[in-house]
Design a protein around this motif. Sequence first.
Motif: not given
Length: 365
Positions: A167-177, A208-213, A281-293
Amino acid sequence: MSKAKQIERILERRIRHGDYLLKELPAERELAEEIGVSRMTARKAVQFLVKKGLLQRQPNGRLVVSREAETRLLHVAFLVPSLVSSDVEQWRLALDRLAEKFNMVTRTILYVHWDDPVLLDAAEGLDGMFLIPNCEPMPDRIMERLRTAGRSLVILGQDMSTLGLPSINLFPAVVVQQLLDHLAELGHRHIDCFNVQTVDPVVRARIDQWNLWRASHRMAGRVLGEPIEPYEQPLMSAYKQMGKILDEGKLQGTGLLCLTAPAAIGAARAMADRNIQVGKDISVCVINDEGLARFMTPSLTSIETPDPTPYLSVCLDWLSGSNDQWVGSLLLEPSRLPLFVGSSTGPAPTSNLSAAKDRDHADTK
């Protein structure tokens, strides 16, 4: 360029892209009708490709890709769910870049559901498969059929290594942190999580990573959004859902972690329509930008998409080698990824969103 030469180029391109891996070549008459030339012109083009060694004619007269051409090429299927995604395009382009190096023909095959016959056709007819799982759980019977088809299978975008699959997982969940640490450094203490995607193993691991952090840092936050059904439009759903959340005053955090690019884009648009300034007013971020960020307004703080080429190369070395045994860990993933800091994140505001909306309303009077 002569018409015969045009047909030669068309057929060579189709052979190179694996168009005839799962179906027969058309007869000369069918080919002539398809392209709009005489049968004699089509025959002339075919004879050239036979002489070149790309095609051969069977005793019954049917044309097939020559065995010599087939044996010197690695035939690989790229199996993807029937939906539009920048992620899918990045994987496909990476495989195309590696085609010459590994003397490979890659055939992109769309499937709609796990019982789609094209899945098993690819498993029976090709040398290897790269599979992007859809949002629905893969039935055990399909998993077993794919594993026992005698073809090598690699999973893209999910970790199925516990099932014995590379398996190739380019975005392991831990990067949420990484994203949450960035928001915390900016002073945010209430960070909500927004998701509209069907909850598959990838989405579940990110929550789960968001909850853990959040628990370990004693931060406030809630999961917002309702998961859509598979193959529904996530972008429009994110826009509508975030609009409703804002109108009902349910977004209380100063930071918002979006689990997918459509969730982030839809949420930011809904905020802009209500004069909420993303990044202020609010900060927004995303895990996988799909090359658009980098190309959004405001630019979107995100984990940058890594180059999949090195990970695919490891798998293609295995597929093209004589040793059937996989060596090393079945899971290929980066340990840490670059963080792109866009203008969608900034210092935590001193007032919450409700106060900011009241202020803006007063300013317009």
